[in-house]
Design a protein around this motif. Structure first.
Motif, PDB file in Angstrom:
ATOM      1  N   THR A  17       0.865  -1.172   0.000  1.00 13.79           N
ATOM      2  CA  THR A  17       0.000   0.000   0.000  1.00 13.79           C
ATOM      3  C   THR A  17       0.900   1.220   0.000  1.00 13.79           C
ATOM      4  O   THR A  17       1.598   1.491   0.974  1.00 13.79           O
ATOM      5  CB  THR A  17      -0.923   0.017   1.227  1.00 13.79           C
ATOM      6  OG1 THR A  17      -1.694  -1.179   1.229  1.00 13.79           O
ATOM      7  CG2 THR A  17      -1.863   1.220   1.179  1.00 13.79           C
ATOM      8  N   LEU A  18       0.904   1.950  -1.122  1.00 10.34           N
ATOM      9  CA  LEU A  18       1.739   3.130  -1.301  1.00 10.34           C
ATOM     10  C   LEU A  18       0.898   4.276  -1.831  1.00 10.34           C
ATOM     11  O   LEU A  18      -0.188   4.062  -2.382  1.00 10.34           O
ATOM     12  CB  LEU A  18       2.862   2.845  -2.306  1.00 10.34           C
ATOM     13  CG  LEU A  18       3.804   1.697  -2.000  1.00 10.34           C
ATOM     14  CD1 LEU A  18       4.675   1.403  -3.209  1.00 10.34           C
ATOM     15  CD2 LEU A  18       4.648   2.012  -0.798  1.00 10.34           C
ATOM     16  N   VAL A  19       1.401   5.486  -1.686  1.00  6.51           N
ATOM     17  CA  VAL A  19       0.769   6.640  -2.310  1.00  6.51           C
ATOM     18  C   VAL A  19       1.334   6.739  -3.720  1.00  6.51           C
ATOM     19  O   VAL A  19       2.543   6.823  -3.909  1.00  6.51           O
ATOM     20  CB  VAL A  19       1.052   7.933  -1.513  1.00  6.51           C
ATOM     21  CG1 VAL A  19       0.461   9.137  -2.231  1.00  6.51           C
ATOM     22  CG2 VAL A  19       0.491   7.822  -0.113  1.00  6.51           C
ATOM     23  N   GLN A  76      10.141  -3.723   3.635  1.00  3.53           N
ATOM     24  CA  GLN A  76       9.124  -2.876   4.253  1.00  3.53           C
ATOM     25  C   GLN A  76       7.812  -3.644   4.403  1.00  3.53           C
ATOM     26  O   GLN A  76       7.123  -3.504   5.396  1.00  3.53           O
ATOM     27  CB  GLN A  76       8.910  -1.665   3.357  1.00  3.53           C
ATOM     28  CG  GLN A  76       8.491  -0.436   4.058  1.00  3.53           C
ATOM     29  CD  GLN A  76       8.533   0.743   3.114  1.00  3.53           C
ATOM     30  OE1 GLN A  76       8.568   0.588   1.895  1.00  3.53           O
ATOM     31  NE2 GLN A  76       8.528   1.913   3.663  1.00  3.53           N
ATOM     32  N   GLU A  77       7.499  -4.456   3.410  1.00  2.02           N
ATOM     33  CA  GLU A  77       6.262  -5.240   3.444  1.00  2.02           C
ATOM     34  C   GLU A  77       6.302  -6.263   4.572  1.00  2.02           C
ATOM     35  O   GLU A  77       5.298  -6.530   5.221  1.00  2.02           O
ATOM     36  CB  GLU A  77       6.052  -5.955   2.115  1.00  2.02           C
ATOM     37  CG  GLU A  77       4.768  -6.743   2.075  1.00  2.02           C
ATOM     38  CD  GLU A  77       4.916  -8.091   1.407  1.00  2.02           C
ATOM     39  OE1 GLU A  77       3.882  -8.749   1.256  1.00  2.02           O
ATOM     40  OE2 GLU A  77       6.028  -8.486   1.067  1.00  2.02           O
ATOM     41  N   GLN A  90       5.430   6.814  -1.226  1.00  2.00           N
ATOM     42  CA  GLN A  90       5.498   6.768   0.224  1.00  2.00           C
ATOM     43  C   GLN A  90       4.529   5.716   0.740  1.00  2.00           C
ATOM     44  O   GLN A  90       3.440   5.566   0.208  1.00  2.00           O
ATOM     45  CB  GLN A  90       5.119   8.133   0.823  1.00  2.00           C
ATOM     46  CG  GLN A  90       6.011   9.265   0.371  1.00  2.00           C
ATOM     47  CD  GLN A  90       7.407   9.122   0.920  1.00  2.00           C
ATOM     48  OE1 GLN A  90       7.583   8.710   2.055  1.00  2.00           O
ATOM     49  NE2 GLN A  90       8.402   9.426   0.112  1.00  2.00           N
ATOM     50  N   PRO A  91       4.912   4.987   1.796  1.00  2.00           N
ATOM     51  CA  PRO A  91       3.954   4.034   2.364  1.00  2.00           C
ATOM     52  C   PRO A  91       2.779   4.782   2.967  1.00  2.00           C
ATOM     53  O   PRO A  91       2.936   5.864   3.519  1.00  2.00           O
ATOM     54  CB  PRO A  91       4.755   3.296   3.437  1.00  2.00           C
ATOM     55  CG  PRO A  91       6.013   4.033   3.601  1.00  2.00           C
ATOM     56  CD  PRO A  91       6.179   4.975   2.461  1.00  2.00           C
ATOM     57  N   TYR A  92       1.615   4.220   2.836  1.00  2.00           N
ATOM     58  CA  TYR A  92       0.402   4.842   3.362  1.00  2.00           C
ATOM     59  C   TYR A  92       0.204   4.430   4.810  1.00  2.00           C
ATOM     60  O   TYR A  92       0.202   3.272   5.144  1.00  2.00           O
ATOM     61  CB  TYR A  92      -0.820   4.421   2.530  1.00  2.00           C
ATOM     62  CG  TYR A  92      -2.107   4.978   3.060  1.00  2.00           C
ATOM     63  CD1 TYR A  92      -2.372   6.331   3.002  1.00  2.00           C
ATOM     64  CD2 TYR A  92      -3.048   4.145   3.649  1.00  2.00           C
ATOM     65  CE1 TYR A  92      -3.536   6.845   3.490  1.00  2.00           C
ATOM     66  CE2 TYR A  92      -4.225   4.657   4.145  1.00  2.00           C
ATOM     67  CZ  TYR A  92      -4.475   5.997   4.062  1.00  2.00           C
ATOM     68  OH  TYR A  92      -5.627   6.514   4.564  1.00  2.00           O
TER      69      TYR A  92
END
Length: 95
Positions: A17-19, A76-77, A90-92
């Motif tokens: 989930t990213l912007v 990151q996941e 950017q990560p949400y």
């Protein structure tokens, strides 16, 4: 007669989930690895090229990322926060 060529393989590494850098929406992005292999008599022998990309599931925009960025996004996941996000994405995080 020798038959040779290339064949492409597409691997889905993660869903993040990213912007999105294009539409600006927080949406799911697929992290993909595209490998092109040299074939001889239709048998894949060795990789010729490897490319990584993320694709927004909301607008369909695809962004090429480096191998290092792809590894950071995968880490990151899994919850390892030692790495930073990719350049424009950017990560949400919910407020």
């Amino acid at each position: 007669m020798i038959i040779f060529g290339t064949k492409g393989y597409l691997y889905q590494l993660a869903i993040l989930t990213l912007v999105c850098g294009r539409c600006g929406n927080p949406a799911a992005h697929t992290l993909r690895k595209r490998v092109t292999k040299f074939t001889l008599f239709f048998v894949p022998l060795f990789p010729v090229s490897t490319k990584y990309a993320t694709q927004c599931t909301f607008c369909g925009a695809e962004q090429q990322v480096s191998r290092e960025q792809a590894e950071q996004l995968q880490a990151q996941e899994t919850g390892d926060q030692a790495y930073g996000p990719a350049d424009r994405q950017q990560p949400y995080r919910r407020p």
